[in-house]
Write a protein that holds these residues in place. Structure first.
Motif, PDB file in Angstrom:
ATOM      1  N   ILE A   8      -4.599  33.958 -37.716  1.00 62.91           N
ATOM      2  CA  ILE A   8      -5.122  35.305 -37.466  1.00 62.91           C
ATOM      3  C   ILE A   8      -4.083  36.363 -37.800  1.00 62.91           C
ATOM      4  CG2 ILE A   8      -5.908  36.910 -35.678  1.00 62.91           C
ATOM      5  CD1 ILE A   8      -7.246  34.566 -34.277  1.00 62.91           C
ATOM      6  N   THR A   9      -2.852  36.161 -37.368  1.00 64.45           N
ATOM      7  CA  THR A   9      -1.843  37.222 -37.460  1.00 64.45           C
ATOM      8  C   THR A   9      -0.989  37.170 -38.721  1.00 64.45           C
ATOM      9  OG1 THR A   9      -0.231  35.903 -36.203  1.00 64.45           O
ATOM     10  CG2 THR A   9      -1.678  37.359 -34.952  1.00 64.45           C
ATOM     11  N   ALA A  10      -0.940  36.041 -39.400  1.00 62.87           N
ATOM     12  CA  ALA A  10      -0.055  35.917 -40.562  1.00 62.87           C
ATOM     13  C   ALA A  10      -0.627  36.642 -41.773  1.00 62.87           C
ATOM     14  CB  ALA A  10       0.173  34.448 -40.892  1.00 62.87           C
ATOM     15  N   GLY A  11       0.275  37.218 -42.587  1.00 61.91           N
ATOM     16  CA  GLY A  11      -0.139  37.885 -43.809  1.00 61.91           C
ATOM     17  C   GLY A  11      -0.814  39.212 -43.534  1.00 61.91           C
ATOM     18  N   GLY A  12      -0.953  40.000 -44.557  1.00 63.49           N
ATOM     19  CA  GLY A  12      -1.633  41.273 -44.413  1.00 63.49           C
ATOM     20  C   GLY A  12      -0.848  42.259 -43.568  1.00 63.49           C
ATOM     21  N   LEU A  13      -1.561  43.201 -42.983  1.00 59.78           N
ATOM     22  CA  LEU A  13      -0.946  44.245 -42.170  1.00 59.78           C
ATOM     23  C   LEU A  13      -1.533  44.233 -40.765  1.00 59.78           C
ATOM     24  CD1 LEU A  13       0.239  47.702 -42.988  1.00 59.78           C
ATOM     25  CD2 LEU A  13      -1.564  47.583 -41.271  1.00 59.78           C
ATOM     26  N   ARG A  14      -0.652  44.285 -39.762  1.00 64.98           N
ATOM     27  CA  ARG A  14      -1.092  44.352 -38.365  1.00 64.98           C
ATOM     28  C   ARG A  14      -0.836  45.745 -37.813  1.00 64.98           C
ATOM     29  NH1 ARG A  14       1.679  41.571 -34.737  1.00 64.98           N
ATOM     30  NH2 ARG A  14       3.397  40.914 -36.079  1.00 64.98           N
ATOM     31  N   VAL A  15      -1.843  46.322 -37.213  1.00 65.74           N
ATOM     32  CA  VAL A  15      -1.687  47.612 -36.540  1.00 65.74           C
ATOM     33  C   VAL A  15      -1.404  47.299 -35.075  1.00 65.74           C
ATOM     34  CG1 VAL A  15      -2.706  49.866 -36.097  1.00 65.74           C
ATOM     35  CG2 VAL A  15      -3.346  48.592 -38.164  1.00 65.74           C
ATOM     36  N   LEU A  16      -0.249  47.725 -34.604  1.00 64.33           N
ATOM     37  CA  LEU A  16       0.257  47.229 -33.324  1.00 64.33           C
ATOM     38  C   LEU A  16      -0.515  47.770 -32.119  1.00 64.33           C
ATOM     39  CD1 LEU A  16       2.446  45.253 -32.547  1.00 64.33           C
ATOM     40  CD2 LEU A  16       4.033  47.164 -32.264  1.00 64.33           C
ATOM     41  N   TYR A  17      -0.820  49.061 -32.124  1.00 65.72           N
ATOM     42  CA  TYR A  17      -1.478  49.661 -30.950  1.00 65.72           C
ATOM     43  C   TYR A  17      -2.779  50.332 -31.357  1.00 65.72           C
ATOM     44  CZ  TYR A  17       3.085  48.978 -28.767  1.00 65.72           C
ATOM     45  OH  TYR A  17       4.248  48.424 -28.291  1.00 65.72           O
ATOM     46  N   VAL A  18      -3.891  49.682 -31.056  1.00 68.72           N
ATOM     47  CA  VAL A  18      -5.221  50.233 -31.315  1.00 68.72           C
ATOM     48  C   VAL A  18      -5.991  50.208 -29.996  1.00 68.72           C
ATOM     49  CG1 VAL A  18      -7.354  50.026 -32.627  1.00 68.72           C
ATOM     50  CG2 VAL A  18      -5.177  49.379 -33.682  1.00 68.72           C
ATOM     51  N   LYS A  19      -6.436  51.369 -29.563  1.00 72.22           N
ATOM     52  CA  LYS A  19      -7.068  51.495 -28.249  1.00 72.22           C
ATOM     53  C   LYS A  19      -8.573  51.718 -28.383  1.00 72.22           C
ATOM     54  CE  LYS A  19      -6.537  54.066 -23.899  1.00 72.22           C
ATOM     55  NZ  LYS A  19      -5.800  55.192 -23.246  1.00 72.22           N
ATOM     56  N   ALA A  20      -9.346  50.955 -27.608  1.00 71.77           N
ATOM     57  CA  ALA A  20     -10.794  51.146 -27.552  1.00 71.77           C
ATOM     58  C   ALA A  20     -11.106  52.272 -26.563  1.00 71.77           C
ATOM     59  CB  ALA A  20     -11.486  49.859 -27.117  1.00 71.77           C
ATOM     60  N   PRO A  21     -11.877  53.283 -26.945  1.00 68.35           N
ATOM     61  CA  PRO A  21     -12.207  54.381 -26.019  1.00 68.35           C
ATOM     62  C   PRO A  21     -12.895  53.895 -24.749  1.00 68.35           C
ATOM     63  CG  PRO A  21     -12.833  54.950 -28.256  1.00 68.35           C
ATOM     64  CD  PRO A  21     -12.469  53.497 -28.268  1.00 68.35           C
ATOM     65  N   VAL A  22     -13.815  52.939 -24.917  1.00 70.39           N
ATOM     66  CA  VAL A  22     -14.554  52.368 -23.785  1.00 70.39           C
ATOM     67  C   VAL A  22     -14.545  50.852 -23.950  1.00 70.39           C
ATOM     68  CG1 VAL A  22     -16.730  52.284 -22.531  1.00 70.39           C
ATOM     69  CG2 VAL A  22     -16.052  54.400 -23.692  1.00 70.39           C
ATOM     70  N   PRO A  23     -13.891  50.111 -23.056  1.00 68.06           N
ATOM     71  CA  PRO A  23     -13.789  48.653 -23.226  1.00 68.06           C
ATOM     72  C   PRO A  23     -15.065  47.913 -22.820  1.00 68.06           C
ATOM     73  CG  PRO A  23     -12.655  49.293 -21.229  1.00 68.06           C
ATOM     74  CD  PRO A  23     -13.126  50.575 -21.870  1.00 68.06           C
ATOM     75  N   LYS A  24     -16.137  48.185 -23.555  1.00 68.51           N
ATOM     76  CA  LYS A  24     -17.421  47.529 -23.318  1.00 68.51           C
ATOM     77  C   LYS A  24     -18.023  47.132 -24.660  1.00 68.51           C
ATOM     78  CE  LYS A  24     -18.476  50.230 -19.136  1.00 68.51           C
ATOM     79  NZ  LYS A  24     -19.452  51.131 -18.478  1.00 68.51           N
ATOM     80  N   THR A  25     -18.886  46.122 -24.659  1.00 67.26           N
ATOM     81  CA  THR A  25     -19.424  45.564 -25.898  1.00 67.26           C
ATOM     82  C   THR A  25     -20.235  46.577 -26.701  1.00 67.26           C
ATOM     83  OG1 THR A  25     -19.465  43.321 -25.006  1.00 67.26           O
ATOM     84  CG2 THR A  25     -20.909  43.778 -26.883  1.00 67.26           C
ATOM     85  N   GLY A  26     -21.243  47.201 -26.092  1.00 76.06           N
ATOM     86  CA  GLY A  26     -22.099  48.141 -26.811  1.00 76.06           C
ATOM     87  C   GLY A  26     -21.334  49.304 -27.415  1.00 76.06           C
ATOM     88  N   PRO A  27     -20.594  50.051 -26.604  1.00 76.12           N
ATOM     89  CA  PRO A  27     -19.801  51.152 -27.168  1.00 76.12           C
ATOM     90  C   PRO A  27     -18.764  50.673 -28.185  1.00 76.12           C
ATOM     91  CG  PRO A  27     -20.019  51.406 -24.802  1.00 76.12           C
ATOM     92  CD  PRO A  27     -20.574  50.056 -25.130  1.00 76.12           C
TER      93      PRO A  27
END
Length: 453
Positions: free
Chosen positions: A64-83
């Motif tokens: 999952i994490t190897a290769g490519g680019l990782r964005v370290l801090y990404v925040k979900a506005p609302v931690p729920k499935t639908g939103p």
């Protein structure tokens, strides 16, 4: 002999450089959403904690994490499935399943601008409003992992894709029958991954001229987080990582963009308690809010992007990777992760000139102009009759300009000067790269023969 080895190594390096400059646009993109996966559980730079402060061991995820680019801090506005799913596909931090019909989504932009086929394999988060905007989707009618029921919804979908979806739908019970615990959650995820892999192979083999977006969602991990303890959750993460290996390789080998993310994370009160994300005890926890964002594409930098970013940035970033203008009605911004930048301009000018320093790079006519594959600082001249408006831009990422040139007393249109363009498009870059590779190989063969003689 030593000189021959040096020449071969040099040729290899030059060939790789030429090839990287001549990559055609990707046929498609996979948007992979692992429901309930928090970045603090898989990023080696981060560490999750329980509510009572106990540190939780990071789960290694080399695939999952190897290769490519990782964005370290990404925040979900609302931690729920639908939103979460709604924000991902709209780029709007306030999006919900109810707002999707009147919102311009990622699906709409791709269908309207490039005639993408929009496909889906979704075990969670497939609201009816989202399904309406897709050409074909295989989705779970309920969230039950013990007795799953999958359905197909489609319109104008490729016939071979529908055959794959129908076959896979009938095979779903085989994946989870007579399973329990970690195995059941992993097999539930595996069904979606292997189905998605077959769809991508079919698009590549049967519809090579069609561009596509495949949105994939696995729901086993969120189920494990809600109904079991951390150790089970961690084991399901390991299973997901193993199952993704061949799928990611397929995409990489066929120049398919692979973007991995999540709708929200999960947090645990204690090591032995069930997890949660939306309840009052969970909703503000770091482990619930921060999600992974990992991008694998040939025009994207590698490494780590730091700084605070939002889930709403995913859709604009994906459009940027595909070199498509961001026409979303959204507050998200494209992350500066490409190896170059584009300028998209809407204007009433007769023509637009692009300068770098004192050199005229390109000129274009039309209400909408695009200058691609740029780096550095540029000066744009918008010319209408005898009136000129200038703008200087320093590019860190794609930009969109809306420029209206002041009215002139002379209504006659001024024709653009004829220039030799120094900025090329993908087709020209591809041809130039192939010629360079051929030329270098011929020279190399001649040198090797000369040394032998």
């Amino acid at each position: 002999m030593r000189n021959i080895h040096k020449i071969l190594i040099t040729l290899f390096i030059i060939n790789c450089t030429a090839a990287s400059a001549s990559v055609p646009p990707p046929q498609g993109v996979v948007l992979f959403i692992a429901d309930g996966l928090g970045s603090h559980y898989i990023y080696p730079e981060l560490m999750a904690e329980t509510h009572d402060g106990k540190k939780l061991q990071n789960t290694p995820c080399p695939n999952i994490t190897a290769g490519g680019l990782r964005v370290l801090y990404v925040k979900a506005p609302v931690p729920k499935t639908g939103p979460g799913h709604s924000v991902i596909v709209t780029g709007n931090s306030k999006a919900t399943t109810e707002t999707i019909p009147e919102t311009t989504t990622l699906f709409d932009v791709l269908q309207n601008s490039e005639e993408f086929v929009i496909l889906g394999v979704m075990e969670r988060g497939s609201s009816s409003n989202m399904r309406e905007k897709q050409d074909a989707i295989l989705y779970a009618k309920s969230n039950s992992i013990r007795s799953p029921i999958f359905k197909i919804q489609h319109k104008n979908a490729p016939s071979e894709i529908l055959k794959i979806m129908e076959q896979r739908c009938s095979m779903m019970p085989e994946y989870v029958n007579n399973t329990a615990g970690v195995t059941r959650y992993c097999m539930y995820n595996r069904f979606a991954i292997e189905t998605a892999e077959k769809i991508v192979k079919t698009m590549i083999q049967e519809y090579p001229s069609k561009r596509f977006l495949l949105i994939v969602n696995v729901g086993g991990l969120e189920g494990a987080g809600h109904y079991t303890k951390f150790s089970t959750y961690s084991e399901v993460i390991k299973g997901l990582d193993v199952d993704l290996y061949s799928f990611k390789k397929l995409c990489r080998d066929n120049h398919i963009v692979f973007l991995f993310t999540s709708d929200h994370g999960i947090s645990f009160r204690t090591v032995d308690s069930r997890g949660g994300n939306a309840g009052s005890d969970y909703v503000k926890k770091t482990e619930s809010l921060y999600i992974p964002l990992i991008v694998s594409a040939e025009n994207v930098k590698t490494g780590i992007l730091e700084g605070e970013h939002g889930q709403e940035d995913i859709a604009p970033t994906l459009l940027g990777i595909l070199d498509i203008a961001n026409t979303l009605d959204a507050d998200g911004k494209a992350l500066p992760i490409k190896n170059y930048a584009n300028i998209y301009a809407t204007t009433d000018a007769d023509y637009v000139q692009l300068y770098q320093g004192n050199s005229l790079v390109d000129n274009q006519t039309g209400k909408k102009v695009v200058f691609k594959y740029l780096e550095g600082t540029y000066r744009l001249r918008f010319v209408k009759g005898n009136t000129t408006t200038e703008q200087t831009v320093s590019l860190e990422g794609d930009i969109m300009l809306n420029v209206k040139v002041p009215d002139t007393t002379q209504p006659t249109k001024t024709p653009p000067p004829t220039v030799k363009r120094t900025q090329t498009n993908h087709t020209t870059r591809y041809a130039a790269g192939m010629i360079l590779i051929l030329f270098v190989n011929i020279i190399g063969i001649m040198l090797i023969r000369w040394i032998k003689d």
